[in-house]
Design a protein around this motif. Sequence first.
Motif, PDB file in Angstrom:
ATOM      1  N   THR A  57      37.642 -11.340 -34.857  1.00 28.38           N
ATOM      2  CA  THR A  57      37.792 -12.646 -35.511  1.00 28.38           C
ATOM      3  C   THR A  57      36.688 -13.623 -35.087  1.00 28.38           C
ATOM      4  OG1 THR A  57      39.208 -13.442 -33.711  1.00 28.38           O
ATOM      5  CG2 THR A  57      40.316 -12.460 -35.615  1.00 28.38           C
ATOM      6  N   GLU A  58      35.756 -13.128 -34.267  1.00 32.11           N
ATOM      7  CA  GLU A  58      34.742 -14.012 -33.669  1.00 32.11           C
ATOM      8  C   GLU A  58      34.058 -14.916 -34.692  1.00 32.11           C
ATOM      9  OE1 GLU A  58      32.295 -11.658 -31.103  1.00 32.11           O
ATOM     10  OE2 GLU A  58      31.116 -13.429 -30.517  1.00 32.11           O
ATOM     11  N   ASN A  59      33.698 -14.341 -35.854  1.00 29.02           N
ATOM     12  CA  ASN A  59      32.978 -15.131 -36.858  1.00 29.02           C
ATOM     13  C   ASN A  59      33.821 -15.466 -38.079  1.00 29.02           C
ATOM     14  OD1 ASN A  59      30.415 -15.255 -35.465  1.00 29.02           O
ATOM     15  ND2 ASN A  59      30.295 -13.057 -35.846  1.00 29.02           N
ATOM     16  N   MET A  60      35.130 -15.344 -37.955  1.00 27.76           N
ATOM     17  CA  MET A  60      35.993 -15.604 -39.116  1.00 27.76           C
ATOM     18  C   MET A  60      36.314 -17.084 -39.250  1.00 27.76           C
ATOM     19  SD  MET A  60      38.924 -12.694 -39.357  1.00 27.76           S
ATOM     20  CE  MET A  60      38.491 -10.966 -39.190  1.00 27.76           C
ATOM     21  N   THR A  61      36.258 -17.557 -40.498  1.00 24.79           N
ATOM     22  CA  THR A  61      36.765 -18.894 -40.750  1.00 24.79           C
ATOM     23  C   THR A  61      38.295 -18.822 -40.797  1.00 24.79           C
ATOM     24  OG1 THR A  61      36.821 -18.576 -43.139  1.00 24.79           O
ATOM     25  CG2 THR A  61      34.775 -19.472 -42.209  1.00 24.79           C
ATOM     26  N   HIS A  62      38.908 -19.968 -40.786  1.00 27.46           N
ATOM     27  CA  HIS A  62      40.362 -20.054 -40.875  1.00 27.46           C
ATOM     28  C   HIS A  62      40.860 -19.323 -42.139  1.00 27.46           C
ATOM     29  CE1 HIS A  62      44.233 -21.923 -39.975  1.00 27.46           C
ATOM     30  NE2 HIS A  62      44.370 -21.998 -41.279  1.00 27.46           N
ATOM     31  N   ASN A  63      40.193 -19.587 -43.275  1.00 31.06           N
ATOM     32  CA  ASN A  63      40.632 -18.954 -44.524  1.00 31.06           C
ATOM     33  C   ASN A  63      40.388 -17.454 -44.527  1.00 31.06           C
ATOM     34  OD1 ASN A  63      41.776 -21.155 -45.702  1.00 31.06           O
ATOM     35  ND2 ASN A  63      39.960 -21.739 -46.872  1.00 31.06           N
ATOM     36  N   ASP A  64      39.241 -17.011 -43.976  1.00 30.03           N
ATOM     37  CA  ASP A  64      38.984 -15.553 -43.862  1.00 30.03           C
ATOM     38  C   ASP A  64      40.156 -14.878 -43.159  1.00 30.03           C
ATOM     39  OD1 ASP A  64      36.432 -15.628 -44.913  1.00 30.03           O
ATOM     40  OD2 ASP A  64      35.415 -15.624 -42.957  1.00 30.03           O
ATOM     41  N   ALA A  65      40.534 -15.453 -42.033  1.00 31.32           N
ATOM     42  CA  ALA A  65      41.604 -14.858 -41.229  1.00 31.32           C
ATOM     43  C   ALA A  65      42.910 -14.837 -42.023  1.00 31.32           C
ATOM     44  CB  ALA A  65      41.773 -15.632 -39.926  1.00 31.32           C
ATOM     45  N   GLN A  66      43.221 -15.938 -42.669  1.00 29.69           N
ATOM     46  CA  GLN A  66      44.459 -15.998 -43.463  1.00 29.69           C
ATOM     47  C   GLN A  66      44.441 -14.945 -44.555  1.00 29.69           C
ATOM     48  OE1 GLN A  66      46.796 -18.947 -44.441  1.00 29.69           O
ATOM     49  NE2 GLN A  66      46.260 -20.401 -42.865  1.00 29.69           N
ATOM     50  N   GLU A  67      43.289 -14.795 -45.237  1.00 32.49           N
ATOM     51  CA  GLU A  67      43.201 -13.828 -46.331  1.00 32.49           C
ATOM     52  C   GLU A  67      43.343 -12.405 -45.801  1.00 32.49           C
ATOM     53  OE1 GLU A  67      43.379 -14.418 -49.513  1.00 32.49           O
ATOM     54  OE2 GLU A  67      43.546 -16.529 -48.965  1.00 32.49           O
ATOM     55  N   ARG A  68      42.740 -12.119 -44.666  1.00 29.53           N
ATOM     56  CA  ARG A  68      42.847 -10.761 -44.104  1.00 29.53           C
ATOM     57  C   ARG A  68      44.279 -10.459 -43.689  1.00 29.53           C
ATOM     58  NH1 ARG A  68      38.262  -8.143 -43.895  1.00 29.53           N
ATOM     59  NH2 ARG A  68      36.383  -9.403 -44.132  1.00 29.53           N
ATOM     60  N   ILE A  69      44.935 -11.457 -43.185  1.00 31.83           N
ATOM     61  CA  ILE A  69      46.340 -11.256 -42.786  1.00 31.83           C
ATOM     62  C   ILE A  69      47.212 -11.066 -44.029  1.00 31.83           C
ATOM     63  CG2 ILE A  69      48.334 -12.420 -41.765  1.00 31.83           C
ATOM     64  CD1 ILE A  69      46.237 -13.643 -39.737  1.00 31.83           C
ATOM     65  N   LYS A  70      46.950 -11.860 -45.053  1.00 29.54           N
ATOM     66  CA  LYS A  70      47.733 -11.731 -46.296  1.00 29.54           C
ATOM     67  C   LYS A  70      47.465 -10.399 -46.972  1.00 29.54           C
ATOM     68  CE  LYS A  70      47.983 -16.608 -47.505  1.00 29.54           C
ATOM     69  NZ  LYS A  70      47.307 -17.606 -48.364  1.00 29.54           N
ATOM     70  N   ALA A  71      46.224  -9.887 -46.850  1.00 29.65           N
ATOM     71  CA  ALA A  71      45.842  -8.645 -47.524  1.00 29.65           C
ATOM     72  C   ALA A  71      46.461  -7.419 -46.861  1.00 29.65           C
ATOM     73  CB  ALA A  71      44.318  -8.515 -47.562  1.00 29.65           C
ATOM     74  N   ALA A  72      46.897  -7.543 -45.618  1.00 31.17           N
ATOM     75  CA  ALA A  72      47.498  -6.406 -44.920  1.00 31.17           C
ATOM     76  C   ALA A  72      48.839  -6.102 -45.592  1.00 31.17           C
ATOM     77  CB  ALA A  72      47.684  -6.737 -43.446  1.00 31.17           C
ATOM     78  N   ALA A  73      48.999  -4.884 -46.055  1.00 32.85           N
ATOM     79  CA  ALA A  73      50.226  -4.554 -46.779  1.00 32.85           C
ATOM     80  C   ALA A  73      51.091  -3.589 -45.969  1.00 32.85           C
ATOM     81  CB  ALA A  73      49.869  -3.949 -48.125  1.00 32.85           C
ATOM     82  N   HIS A  74      50.478  -2.489 -45.577  1.00 29.16           N
ATOM     83  CA  HIS A  74      51.217  -1.420 -44.899  1.00 29.16           C
ATOM     84  C   HIS A  74      51.626  -1.844 -43.487  1.00 29.16           C
ATOM     85  CE1 HIS A  74      52.337   2.403 -43.287  1.00 29.16           C
ATOM     86  NE2 HIS A  74      51.283   2.476 -42.506  1.00 29.16           N
ATOM     87  N   GLN A  75      50.667  -2.388 -42.766  1.00 32.26           N
ATOM     88  CA  GLN A  75      50.967  -2.926 -41.437  1.00 32.26           C
ATOM     89  C   GLN A  75      49.899  -3.936 -41.043  1.00 32.26           C
ATOM     90  OE1 GLN A  75      50.900   0.413 -38.647  1.00 32.26           O
ATOM     91  NE2 GLN A  75      48.768   0.019 -38.216  1.00 32.26           N
ATOM     92  N   LEU A  76      50.238  -4.768 -40.075  1.00 32.57           N
ATOM     93  CA  LEU A  76      49.292  -5.750 -39.555  1.00 32.57           C
ATOM     94  C   LEU A  76      49.098  -5.459 -38.077  1.00 32.57           C
ATOM     95  CD1 LEU A  76      47.642  -8.365 -39.895  1.00 32.57           C
ATOM     96  CD2 LEU A  76      49.727  -9.624 -39.310  1.00 32.57           C
ATOM     97  N   SER A  77      47.838  -5.162 -37.737  1.00 28.66           N
ATOM     98  CA  SER A  77      47.520  -4.887 -36.337  1.00 28.66           C
ATOM     99  C   SER A  77      46.728  -6.063 -35.774  1.00 28.66           C
ATOM    100  CB  SER A  77      46.701  -3.590 -36.276  1.00 28.66           C
ATOM    101  OG  SER A  77      46.112  -3.457 -35.011  1.00 28.66           O
ATOM    102  N   LEU A  78      47.264  -6.688 -34.750  1.00 28.01           N
ATOM    103  CA  LEU A  78      46.601  -7.848 -34.137  1.00 28.01           C
ATOM    104  C   LEU A  78      46.256  -7.522 -32.698  1.00 28.01           C
ATOM    105  CD1 LEU A  78      48.921 -10.759 -35.340  1.00 28.01           C
ATOM    106  CD2 LEU A  78      46.748 -10.017 -36.337  1.00 28.01           C
TER     107      LEU A  78
END
Length: 84
Positions: A57-78
């Motif tokens: 997430t080093e270079n992710m904007t707030h929206n990038d991160a939100q979109e990647r989290i929303k795009a996770a369907a099968h599972q979310l790995s943090l």
Amino acid sequence: MPQNVILPGPAPWGFRLSGGIDFNQPLIITRITPGSKASTANLCPGDIIVAINGLSTENMTHNDAQERIKAAAHQLSLRIERAE
Ligand code: LEU
């Protein structure tokens, strides 16, 4: 020490985020919905998200991160960093 937390999909995951590179702040979990998947996975307010589905997430904007989290369907790995 960072730790990996895996949430089974689908969303909603049950947490809110603040920060991002556009805010010059780390991506931090600010709120956990009681009874949610995030709560079951033991995520906590204050946890710093250092990677989302293996992507730093080093270079992710707030929206990038939100979109990647929303795009996770099968599972979310943090990957999170927690102050001891
Ligand atoms: N509020 C969303 C959820 O709980 C997560 C957010 C970071 C996109 O699914």
